[in-house]
Design an enzyme around this catalytic site. Sequence first.
Site, PDB file in Angstrom:
ATOM      1  CG  ASP A  20      -1.783  -1.169   1.357  1.00  0.00           C
ATOM      2  OD1 ASP A  20      -2.302  -1.598   0.314  1.00  0.00           O
ATOM      3  OD2 ASP A  20      -1.948  -1.700   2.480  1.00  0.00           O
ATOM      4  CG  ASP A  39      20.639   4.391  -5.722  1.00  0.00           C
ATOM      5  OD1 ASP A  39      20.007   4.853  -4.738  1.00  0.00           O
ATOM      6  OD2 ASP A  39      21.749   4.831  -6.080  1.00  0.00           O
ATOM      7  CE  LYS A  80      17.522   6.863   2.122  1.00  0.00           C
ATOM      8  NZ  LYS A  80      17.227   6.942   0.699  1.00  0.00           N
TER       9      LYS A  80
END
Lengths: 304, 304
Positions: A20, A250, A225
């Site tokens: 979702d 990526d 991240k």
Amino acid sequence: MAQYLTGDNAAIDAFLDQFDVFLLDCDGVIWSGDHVFPGVPETLEYLRSKGKKTVFVTNNSTKSRQEYLTKFTSKGIKSDVEEIFGSAYSSAIYISRILKLPPGKNKVFVVGESGIENELRSENVPFIGGTDPAFRRDITPEDFKGLADGTLLDPEVGVVLAGLDFHINYLKLSHAFQYLRRGAVFLATNVDSTFPMSHGFFPGAGSISFPLNYMTGTTPVALGKPSQAMMDAIEGKFHFDRKRTCMIGDRLNTDIKFGIEGKLGGTLAVLTGVHQKADWEAEDAVAVPAFYVDKLSDLRGLAN
Amino acid sequence: MAQYLTGDNAAIDAFLDQFDVFLLDCDGVIWSGDHVFPGVPETLEYLRSKGKKTVFVTNNSTKSRQEYLTKFTSKGIKSDVEEIFGSAYSSAIYISRILKLPPGKNKVFVVGESGIENELRSENVPFIGGTDPAFRRDITPEDFKGLADGTLLDPEVGVVLAGLDFHINYLKLSHAFQYLRRGAVFLATNVDSTFPMSHGFFPGAGSISFPLNYMTGTTPVALGKPSQAMMDAIEGKFHFDRKRTCMIGDRLNTDIKFGIEGKLGGTLAVLTGVHQKADWEAEDAVAVPAFYVDKLSDLRGLAN
């Protein structure tokens, strides 16, 4: 083993049905520097038309969320400041809501660009350094003296926050080092080694903070991240179902690792950025995506 | 266990009797930046009066041997260009006499100060970068483009040599990174993490090359201490008896390690620089000196 989706419409439909929410990295996925990859705006619209929520999650700290929104709009990509998460924002949140430093020791010495400054301002965090022209110059004998004896240092600085800085210089590194030696908390917006730009690679935020690691013998808390501090911040805002959420990126060591460690339902690698298939097929691969496509626009399948 | 000599005249005399040659580090031993430690010129004269040979061996690449000589003279220390070994000189020798790159691929991209340039010139090694004002500016969109597609790169560059650079910036790091990605040999004058100055510590040469390690995943060949390339260069000039030679320095990981790995007869630590007694008494100490004094001038003993 990563499942290859490009050109396989049945597989793409099955993939899309599982999720979702899509968390999307920007550099190397949406664009390279100022160049938006072909078909990306249409692909994002396609995902939204199928009821999917898209959230942009970027380690690039040079822009604030507002500045990202301006860039998205100028590139023909509809977005909203609330669906953009940058490492500068993540860092500002961490400092204001988690570190909660006492007044008189709560100033941040910034090594980085205006994106960091704008997000710190939005959280009412005091700072010095950053884009201040007073720090964009050569070091002088007076600087060496005043930094060594501390007279040029601001006693209220309690944090050094390092991110990508196109104006890095010896004077800023020297200031940051002195604050760290005196006990400042060491934070990095992210520690990406390189930064994709103009279809090439350039020094990343980690290349700015790494000299400070080496000098001090310590490593920063990184807020981008794959730090789960960023995942927690996103979840705090959206309360999404992690099992119905997929991270698209990526880089194995940032994006894919971020999704796996965040226990998301899936991860999708695109080959338009830093890492290629051989990277996750290597024996010492840092993370392996569940799915991969050549490029983001392949997700449109037949509609492509 | 290191033997403490300060204040013990019999021990100092016994120590001096063991050696004919003293290799002396400069920063943190002779001086800190522009400040010569008290009694050092007299101590050097005292050693020479006893027939000892003194050789200055420094990792600081910002000055050439000639520039060092000027500094020594201005500080009242007699010396000769032939008894000065800097990491810039060691690097130039390595490039010209050991690497011996073919014409058309023998240019050096320098990240560093004039000391490196002067020593490369003395060995007739072509170079670009360094103190050239064309590289002392902000990166532009044209730079990003031209560096990514290679049009701004010099095809003759076969080496990247990184040393301490008070004018480090994003443009230079980007150039160096692109040359390394294209296969240039990666050299560093030295990889000291910090640099002593004005009684304090500042980013060292290793802090300049470290981002490049991180970006490329490779480490440079370092030509300064503790690299034995530098010891070989010194020996090539003096043909000294290693067993009758002592290395004097303030850093365990450069000076003391350099002396031990070079199988010198002895090593002496001074406490006027980076490392202290606790550093070599630590379980994971990188090297332990044979002797130590509080400061170099303690070697004069009663004459002090």
